[in-house]
Write a protein that holds these residues in place. Structure first.
Motif, PDB file in Angstrom:
ATOM      1  N   ALA A  49      54.365 -75.547 -56.313  1.00 26.27           N
ATOM      2  CA  ALA A  49      55.084 -74.614 -57.189  1.00 26.27           C
ATOM      3  C   ALA A  49      54.257 -73.336 -57.378  1.00 26.27           C
ATOM      4  O   ALA A  49      54.790 -72.222 -57.333  1.00 26.27           O
ATOM      5  N   CYS A  50      52.952 -73.509 -57.562  1.00 28.16           N
ATOM      6  CA  CYS A  50      52.061 -72.342 -57.734  1.00 28.16           C
ATOM      7  C   CYS A  50      52.038 -71.479 -56.473  1.00 28.16           C
ATOM      8  O   CYS A  50      52.087 -70.249 -56.551  1.00 28.16           O
ATOM      9  N   LEU A  51      51.967 -72.143 -55.343  1.00 32.57           N
ATOM     10  CA  LEU A  51      51.920 -71.423 -54.072  1.00 32.57           C
ATOM     11  C   LEU A  51      53.242 -70.685 -53.810  1.00 32.57           C
ATOM     12  O   LEU A  51      53.261 -69.543 -53.349  1.00 32.57           O
ATOM     13  N   LEU A  52      54.357 -71.351 -54.143  1.00 28.96           N
ATOM     14  CA  LEU A  52      55.665 -70.704 -53.975  1.00 28.96           C
ATOM     15  C   LEU A  52      55.759 -69.465 -54.863  1.00 28.96           C
ATOM     16  O   LEU A  52      56.301 -68.433 -54.458  1.00 28.96           O
ATOM     17  N   ALA A  53      55.231 -69.575 -56.086  1.00 22.65           N
ATOM     18  CA  ALA A  53      55.286 -68.441 -57.010  1.00 22.65           C
ATOM     19  C   ALA A  53      54.500 -67.261 -56.455  1.00 22.65           C
ATOM     20  O   ALA A  53      54.932 -66.106 -56.542  1.00 22.65           O
ATOM     21  N   LYS A  54      53.355 -67.546 -55.867  1.00 23.86           N
ATOM     22  CA  LYS A  54      52.550 -66.449 -55.301  1.00 23.86           C
ATOM     23  C   LYS A  54      53.231 -65.880 -54.058  1.00 23.86           C
ATOM     24  O   LYS A  54      53.271 -64.663 -53.874  1.00 23.86           O
ATOM     25  N   LYS A  55      53.782 -66.753 -53.221  1.00 22.91           N
ATOM     26  CA  LYS A  55      54.481 -66.267 -52.024  1.00 22.91           C
ATOM     27  C   LYS A  55      55.705 -65.424 -52.405  1.00 22.91           C
ATOM     28  O   LYS A  55      56.058 -64.485 -51.697  1.00 22.91           O
ATOM     29  N   ALA A  56      56.322 -65.782 -53.523  1.00 23.49           N
ATOM     30  CA  ALA A  56      57.490 -65.014 -53.978  1.00 23.49           C
ATOM     31  C   ALA A  56      57.107 -63.556 -54.228  1.00 23.49           C
ATOM     32  O   ALA A  56      57.934 -62.650 -54.071  1.00 23.49           O
ATOM     33  N   LEU A  57      55.835 -63.334 -54.592  1.00 23.02           N
ATOM     34  CA  LEU A  57      55.379 -61.967 -54.874  1.00 23.02           C
ATOM     35  C   LEU A  57      55.261 -61.118 -53.607  1.00 23.02           C
ATOM     36  O   LEU A  57      55.113 -59.901 -53.687  1.00 23.02           O
ATOM     37  N   LEU A  58      55.328 -61.757 -52.452  1.00 22.86           N
ATOM     38  CA  LEU A  58      55.225 -61.005 -51.196  1.00 22.86           C
ATOM     39  C   LEU A  58      56.552 -60.360 -50.790  1.00 22.86           C
ATOM     40  O   LEU A  58      56.596 -59.489 -49.942  1.00 22.86           O
ATOM     41  N   ARG A  59      57.620 -60.788 -51.425  1.00 23.93           N
ATOM     42  CA  ARG A  59      58.937 -60.211 -51.129  1.00 23.93           C
ATOM     43  C   ARG A  59      58.962 -58.751 -51.620  1.00 23.93           C
ATOM     44  O   ARG A  59      58.371 -58.445 -52.646  1.00 23.93           O
ATOM     45  N   PRO A  60      59.637 -57.852 -50.897  1.00 19.53           N
ATOM     46  CA  PRO A  60      59.709 -56.467 -51.395  1.00 19.53           C
ATOM     47  C   PRO A  60      60.248 -56.433 -52.838  1.00 19.53           C
ATOM     48  O   PRO A  60      61.178 -57.174 -53.159  1.00 19.53           O
ATOM     49  N   VAL A  61      59.628 -55.600 -53.662  1.00 22.03           N
ATOM     50  CA  VAL A  61      59.986 -55.561 -55.082  1.00 22.03           C
ATOM     51  C   VAL A  61      61.457 -55.205 -55.256  1.00 22.03           C
ATOM     52  O   VAL A  61      61.923 -54.206 -54.701  1.00 22.03           O
ATOM     53  N   GLY A  62      62.165 -56.024 -56.019  1.00 27.05           N
ATOM     54  CA  GLY A  62      63.565 -55.746 -56.316  1.00 27.05           C
ATOM     55  C   GLY A  62      64.523 -56.401 -55.339  1.00 27.05           C
ATOM     56  O   GLY A  62      65.730 -56.430 -55.580  1.00 27.05           O
ATOM     57  N   ALA A  63      64.013 -56.937 -54.207  1.00 29.22           N
ATOM     58  CA  ALA A  63      64.895 -57.631 -53.254  1.00 29.22           C
ATOM     59  C   ALA A  63      65.227 -59.005 -53.813  1.00 29.22           C
ATOM     60  O   ALA A  63      64.376 -59.665 -54.379  1.00 29.22           O
ATOM     61  N   LYS A  64      66.491 -59.412 -53.644  1.00 27.50           N
ATOM     62  CA  LYS A  64      66.893 -60.686 -54.235  1.00 27.50           C
ATOM     63  C   LYS A  64      66.720 -61.835 -53.255  1.00 27.50           C
ATOM     64  O   LYS A  64      66.589 -61.632 -52.046  1.00 27.50           O
ATOM     65  N   ASN A  65      66.729 -63.052 -53.804  1.00 28.30           N
ATOM     66  CA  ASN A  65      66.670 -64.246 -52.975  1.00 28.30           C
ATOM     67  C   ASN A  65      67.939 -64.327 -52.136  1.00 28.30           C
ATOM     68  O   ASN A  65      69.052 -64.356 -52.672  1.00 28.30           O
TER      69      ASN A  65
END
Lengths: 195, 288
Positions: B206-222
């Protein structure tokens, strides 16, 4: 938060270190100031050492009663520059040491983020002041630093105590001697309650 | 039975990895990515609070000064976090991968005038070269090596949290936890922040997913899961209703974006991690 026009200048109070009792008594949460003069960097590890020296009755490497502390550790100084980038670190980590430092004369602090109730109380009791600086604008903030010298605890590397001579460092008063707290006031003013 | 000829391994020199890591960390620390700058400009256009607008304008001005003078955007040049995608047909030659990365970090922080911010947890003695780095490795098909450098500041990392929710807490429980974490972070994490949310897996995943989520361009949705895209949108609105504002001085823009990522989890659990990223959201990547 630095003045760009002459009308802008009126919004800022120009103050200098050492902070006099009159100035400290006059400052209110929300006041925007431009601070000039000498200040000292001191963050986690330096606070631990200063506190330990006070508890053990040992001499301090700086005169706390004249000091304003900037919770900061600059990046290394590139060739030909006065300082690298510099900005505030989060203040709450210093809270455990701060009331003792205030009891021993500290009256000015610069950082970011909330203080503990104990620190807010010490600020009120001793007429001290806590200023907020903006985090993450460190290349810009560095332009306010005109001189830097190593003062103590050099072995701590970035966390060593350095004396900075600053000119017109833009700050906001967060906690004042009357017990006001700008962060709480501001959030209250801007919160949308229907959400 | 036909024996397939094994695919020849592609050789990548350790020295090339060192050089790449060095350049990525210097670039990440001095030049703010376009997606972050664009998000800050959008925030400036939307911010109603005068002091909030001033703070956002200063943040953008600072990014220009840092880029033009090759100075760190923030004095906290971070713990050196790296995400690697190592193709399974790659062979690293000329030394161990870990050593090549460590040397790249060492060179970046020395030659780029970046602050060394790594120390012993108890004595607090500085390691003086910003090593060890935090390295996350994925073995993937292919013969490439993708290196993502993500210097992560301490202020926002300190405000991050993980919690093992009960399955009954559900999506609403996750949203509540994210909101609580962001409100508690307040001015400490240097808002406007970016919020990475990792849901599912185990505690550490869960922690790793949260950090990887930060690599997505800011404002781009899932793009993979409508429930998460909706949650991101809802959290974005709710966080920006908290009133914390830029630098915590009051205002509408407390977050620039929320990114959530999810994986299946144990039948007993609902792990969730919130990784908070300050507005100096730094990451740079290169594929060798």
């Amino acid at each position: 938060m630095s003045p760009t026009t002459s009308a802008d200048q009126d919004r800022f109070l120009r103050i200098s270190t050492p902070l006099s009792a009159e100035v400290r008594a006059r400052l209110r949460a929300g006041d925007m100031v431009l601070l000039s003069g000498d200040i000292y960097t001191a963050r986690d590890a330096a606070h631990r050492r200063l506190h330990e020296a006070l508890v053990r009755g040992l001499p301090l490497p700086i005169d706390l009663s004249a000091a304003t502390l900037f919770y900061a550790a600059p990046s290394p100084t590139p060739v030909g520059k006065v300082i690298g980038s510099i900005g505030p670190t989060t203040s709450y980590r210093m809270d455990v040491f701060t009331p003792t430092l205030i009891e021993h004369g500290l009256r000015g602090m610069i950082g970011k983020g909330n203080r503990s109730p104990e620190v807010a109380l010490a600020i009120k009791r001793y007429g001290a002041v806590y200023f907020g600086a903006i985090g993450g604008i460190a290349a810009l903030t560095a332009q306010c630093v005109k001189h830097m010298e190593m003062v103590a605890y050099e072995d701590l590397g970035p966390e060593a105590i350095r004396k900075l001579t600053v000119a017109d460092l833009p700050l906001v008063v967060i906690n004042d001697a009357e017990g006001n707290d700008l962060y709480a006031q501001a959030q209250n003013d801007w919160r949308i309650l229907t959400e | 039975m036909d024996k397939k000829k094994p695919k020849r391994l592609r050789r990548i020199a350790a020295g090339r990895i060192t050089k790449t890591v060095r350049n990525l960390f210097i670039a990440a620390n001095t030049t703010l990515c376009d997606d972050v700058c664009d998000a800050l400009r959008r925030a400036l256009a939307q911010e109603a609070s005068p002091i909030g607008r001033e703070v956002l304008a200063k943040i953008l001005q600072n990014a220009d000064i840092a880029r033009d003078n090759a100075l760190p955007i923030c004095q906290d040049t971070g713990l050196a976090v790296l995400f690697l995608e190592v193709g399974q047909d790659v062979r690293i030659v000329g030394g161990p991968l870990q050593d090549a990365i460590a040397e790249g970090v060492r060179q970046a922080y020395a030659e780029g005038f970046l602050r060394k911010s790594v120390c012993d947890p108890f004595t607090r003695a500085n390691t003086k070269d910003n090593t060890p780095a935090v390295i996350h490795c994925d073995i993937v098909p292919g013969d490439h090596l993708r290196i993502i450098a993500m210097p992560k500041g301490g202020g926002s990392e300190n405000m991050s949290q993980a919690r093992m929710l009960t399955p009954a807490a559900g999506l609403d429980g996750v949203k509540q936890f994210v909101l609580e974490t962001v409100e508690k972070a307040g001015a400490n994490a240097c808002p406007p922040i970016i919020v990475g949310v990792g849901i599912g897996g185990s505690l550490e995943e869960a922690c790793l997913l949260a950090k990887k989520a930060l690599l997505r361009p800011v404002g781009a949705k899932n793009e993979d899961d409508d429930r998460l895209a909706k949650m991101e949108e809802d959290l974005f609105r709710k966080i920006n209703a908290l009133g914390i504002g830029p630098a915590g001085l009051g205002g509408r823009m407390t977050t620039l974006g929320v990114s959530a990522v999810m994986k299946p989890c144990h039948i007993a659990s609902l792990p969730v991690a919130v990784n908070i990223q300050c507005h100096v959201a730094r990451h740079r990547e290169e594929t060798l």
